[in-house]
Design a protein around this motif. Structure first.
Motif, PDB file in Angstrom:
ATOM      1  N   VAL A 171      91.920  32.121  10.140  1.00 24.46           N
ATOM      2  CA  VAL A 171      91.780  32.873   8.895  1.00 24.46           C
ATOM      3  C   VAL A 171      90.466  33.644   8.969  1.00 24.46           C
ATOM      4  N   SER A 172      90.284  34.613   8.116  1.00 25.67           N
ATOM      5  CA  SER A 172      89.087  35.441   8.166  1.00 25.67           C
ATOM      6  C   SER A 172      87.855  34.659   7.714  1.00 25.67           C
ATOM      7  N   MET A 173      86.690  35.137   8.142  1.00 22.40           N
ATOM      8  CA  MET A 173      85.437  34.557   7.663  1.00 22.40           C
ATOM      9  C   MET A 173      85.317  34.743   6.157  1.00 22.40           C
ATOM     10  N   GLY A 174      85.836  35.871   5.650  1.00 24.27           N
ATOM     11  CA  GLY A 174      85.837  36.093   4.214  1.00 24.27           C
ATOM     12  C   GLY A 174      86.629  35.039   3.466  1.00 24.27           C
ATOM     13  N   ALA A 175      87.799  34.671   3.997  1.00 20.18           N
ATOM     14  CA  ALA A 175      88.619  33.638   3.364  1.00 20.18           C
ATOM     15  C   ALA A 175      87.911  32.289   3.394  1.00 20.18           C
ATOM     16  N   LEU A 176      87.228  32.010   4.474  1.00 18.73           N
ATOM     17  CA  LEU A 176      86.462  30.762   4.571  1.00 18.73           C
ATOM     18  C   LEU A 176      85.331  30.738   3.548  1.00 18.73           C
ATOM     19  N   ALA A 177      84.680  31.879   3.349  1.00 14.57           N
ATOM     20  CA  ALA A 177      83.590  31.950   2.365  1.00 14.57           C
ATOM     21  C   ALA A 177      84.122  31.755   0.950  1.00 14.57           C
ATOM     22  N   VAL A 178      85.266  32.358   0.655  1.00 18.74           N
ATOM     23  CA  VAL A 178      85.871  32.183  -0.664  1.00 18.74           C
ATOM     24  C   VAL A 178      86.263  30.730  -0.882  1.00 18.74           C
ATOM     25  N   ARG A 179      86.783  30.097   0.156  1.00 19.53           N
ATOM     26  CA  ARG A 179      87.159  28.684   0.050  1.00 19.53           C
ATOM     27  C   ARG A 179      85.930  27.814  -0.193  1.00 19.53           C
ATOM     28  N   ALA A 180      84.838  28.107   0.504  1.00 15.92           N
ATOM     29  CA  ALA A 180      83.598  27.355   0.287  1.00 15.92           C
ATOM     30  C   ALA A 180      83.106  27.512  -1.139  1.00 15.92           C
TER      31      ALA A 180
ATOM     32  N   THR B  29      76.165  28.038  -3.095  1.00 11.46           N
ATOM     33  CA  THR B  29      75.668  28.543  -4.365  1.00 11.46           C
ATOM     34  C   THR B  29      76.111  29.997  -4.555  1.00 11.46           C
ATOM     35  N   PRO B  30      76.074  30.492  -5.791  1.00 13.07           N
ATOM     36  CA  PRO B  30      76.375  31.915  -6.011  1.00 13.07           C
ATOM     37  C   PRO B  30      75.464  32.828  -5.184  1.00 13.07           C
ATOM     38  N   TYR B  31      74.221  32.436  -4.982  1.00 11.53           N
ATOM     39  CA  TYR B  31      73.297  33.245  -4.192  1.00 11.53           C
ATOM     40  C   TYR B  31      73.742  33.299  -2.731  1.00 11.53           C
ATOM     41  N   GLN B  32      74.151  32.159  -2.188  1.00  6.27           N
ATOM     42  CA  GLN B  32      74.640  32.135  -0.806  1.00  6.27           C
ATOM     43  C   GLN B  32      75.874  33.028  -0.649  1.00  6.27           C
ATOM     44  N   SER B  33      76.756  32.963  -1.625  1.00  2.00           N
ATOM     45  CA  SER B  33      77.953  33.798  -1.576  1.00  2.00           C
ATOM     46  C   SER B  33      77.580  35.275  -1.614  1.00  2.00           C
ATOM     47  N   LYS B  34      76.675  35.634  -2.508  1.00  2.00           N
ATOM     48  CA  LYS B  34      76.243  37.026  -2.631  1.00  2.00           C
ATOM     49  C   LYS B  34      75.626  37.534  -1.332  1.00  2.00           C
ATOM     50  N   MET B  35      74.728  36.735  -0.734  1.00  2.00           N
ATOM     51  CA  MET B  35      74.063  37.160   0.499  1.00  2.00           C
ATOM     52  C   MET B  35      75.061  37.261   1.657  1.00  2.00           C
ATOM     53  N   PHE B  36      76.061  36.372   1.659  1.00  2.00           N
ATOM     54  CA  PHE B  36      77.088  36.442   2.711  1.00  2.00           C
ATOM     55  C   PHE B  36      77.808  37.778   2.656  1.00  2.00           C
ATOM     56  N   TRP B  37      78.240  38.191   1.470  1.00  2.00           N
ATOM     57  CA  TRP B  37      79.002  39.424   1.356  1.00  2.00           C
ATOM     58  C   TRP B  37      78.139  40.652   1.624  1.00  2.00           C
ATOM     59  N   ILE B  38      76.865  40.571   1.291  1.00  2.61           N
ATOM     60  CA  ILE B  38      75.949  41.663   1.633  1.00  2.61           C
ATOM     61  C   ILE B  38      75.848  41.799   3.149  1.00  2.61           C
TER      62      ILE B  38
ATOM     63  N   MET C  16      78.029  40.768   5.381  1.00  5.29           N
ATOM     64  CA  MET C  16      79.312  41.231   5.900  1.00  5.29           C
ATOM     65  C   MET C  16      79.444  42.745   5.738  1.00  5.29           C
ATOM     66  N   GLY C  17      78.961  43.268   4.607  1.00  9.60           N
ATOM     67  CA  GLY C  17      79.007  44.699   4.379  1.00  9.60           C
ATOM     68  C   GLY C  17      78.139  45.462   5.359  1.00  9.60           C
ATOM     69  N   LYS C  18      76.942  44.949   5.627  1.00 12.14           N
ATOM     70  CA  LYS C  18      76.039  45.606   6.564  1.00 12.14           C
ATOM     71  C   LYS C  18      76.634  45.652   7.969  1.00 12.14           C
ATOM     72  N   LEU C  19      77.370  44.615   8.333  1.00  9.50           N
ATOM     73  CA  LEU C  19      77.974  44.543   9.663  1.00  9.50           C
ATOM     74  C   LEU C  19      79.299  45.307   9.748  1.00  9.50           C
ATOM     75  N   GLY C  20      79.765  45.807   8.610  1.00 10.98           N
ATOM     76  CA  GLY C  20      81.033  46.525   8.603  1.00 10.98           C
ATOM     77  C   GLY C  20      82.246  45.628   8.682  1.00 10.98           C
TER      78      GLY C  20
END
Length: 367
Positions: free
Chosen positions: A265-274, A281-290, A292-296
């Motif tokens: 499954v995607s890393m994004g799906a794993l992050a949503v599951r976590a 934490t909400p902060y960890q989730s926010k930084m993860f998606w930032i 992911m965006g920087k890496l395209g």
């Protein structure tokens, strides 16, 4: 004499991406005249049907096909409202034409299974130890019903097709919809999937659509609630809590990349599951998606798992042509298509290429 089916005229027009005004102009007639034929107010003369057949490139028999079209399920509304009316009409026409093809193919193809895709009614559901309904419990129940072992699901397409579903690969011509699903009496559960979706996202999408078929064909809620529940079901189905919880306690891209290889499954799906399991934490989730965006990686991640290819549709086409001896001309006549369109539409099934592989997609939005 067979009766003209005005529903099929609408399907044919929509499938070619034409409005009613467009078709009227193409035929050189007033739109009001066309409207009366298309709505069933008047029965058209044979010469008009011949003109429409020529203009839309369908055999005349297409317009005398029995049956009626079905609309999109309600839980797709939130996504579909972003589409243009023409794009939406083509997708709805795609679903209906493919469904009619399957109905024809299933007459001779003896496909039976004792397995089925269940429907869960919240108020009547009781889980382990008579527990009340939860999304986690519903996903676990389906895994147990299908006797799935621990660990990742090897192949979502194969799993659905072995338990009462048919996966139909399509080219929707847009990335706003990854898949759609339908329960229609007398047919297997149908999953229409976008062949252009990344394979990791497609696995999650199929589990998401399975969630809709399990949870929302009896109980209908708001669009947002149904989408959220289907997404939660997908995560619980693909990544069972009692197995993934300890693996997600370490949360960084390297760990998620390793888990992606294992769970497919995607890393994004794993992050949503976590996040749903409250392991980050909400902060960890926010930084993860930032990050992911920087890496395209928001649209397409690296290291996709292998593509999963539907097989039932290929078996149906192969059965008719090899076992029953249908020629290309006879297959086209059976499905009310021109021969060239049948060859193009079902090329992968005929020559044995994987759907969505190196060749032209086997099922596409008709333009």
């Amino acid at each position: 004499m067979e009766e003209f089916n005005h529903h099929m005229m609408t399907l044919a027009r929509d499938s070619r991406g034409l409005t009613q005004a467009d078709l009227a102009a193409k035929l050189g007639i007033m739109q009001g005249t066309l409207s009366k034929y298309e709505t069933g107010f008047h029965q058209p003369p044979a010469d008009f049907v011949a003109d429409v057949s020529e203009a839309l490139s369908y055999p005349m028999a297409f317009f005398y096909e029995m049956g009626r079209p079905y609309g999109l399920p309600p839980f797709h509304y939130r996504r579909r409202k972003k589409l243009s009316s023409k794009a939406l009409a083509r997708i709805v026409a795609e679903m209906n034409i493919r469904r009619l093809h399957l109905e024809k193919l299933l007459i001779s193809f003896d496909w039976k299974t004792n397995a089925f895709i269940p429907e869960i009614e919240e108020n009547e559901y009781r889980g382990r130890s008579n527990a009340a309904f939860t999304i986690e419990g519903a996903a676990r129940s389906v895994r147990e019903m299908w006797m799935l072992p621990s660990g990742p699901i090897p192949n979502m397409v194969e799993l659905l097709e072995s338990n009462g579903g048919i996966v139909v690969p399509c080219d929707f011509g847009t990335d706003l919809i990854d898949a759609m699903s339908q329960r229609i009496e007398g047919l297997p559960v149908l999953f229409f999937v976008n062949v252009n979706s990344p394979s990791d996202r497609l696995r999650h999408t199929l589990a998401h659509e399975l969630g809709h078929m399990v949870l929302h064909t009896i109980t209908v809620k708001s669009d947002e609630e149904m989408e959220d529940e289907a997404d939660a079901f997908a995560g619980a189905f693909l990544l069972p809590a009692d197995e993934i919880r300890t693996q997600l306690r370490r949360f960084d891209l390297r760990q998620l990349a390793n888990l992606k290889l294992y769970w497919k499954v995607s890393m994004g799906a794993l992050a949503v599951r976590a996040d749903r399991l409250k392991l980050i934490t909400p902060y960890q989730s926010k930084m993860f998606w930032i990050e992911m965006g920087k890496l395209g990686y928001r649209k397409r991640e690296p290291n996709e798992p292998p593509k999963e290819h539907p097989s039932l549709l290929r078996q149906m086409i192969g059965f008719h042509m090899k076992k029953l001896g249908y020629s290309f001309t006879e297959m086209a006549k059976l499905l009310h298509l021109k021969v060239t369109e049948f060859q193009e539409m079902y090329r992968a099934e005929v020559v044995g290429e994987p759907a969505g592989g190196s060749g032209r997609p086997s099922l596409r939005v008709i333009k």
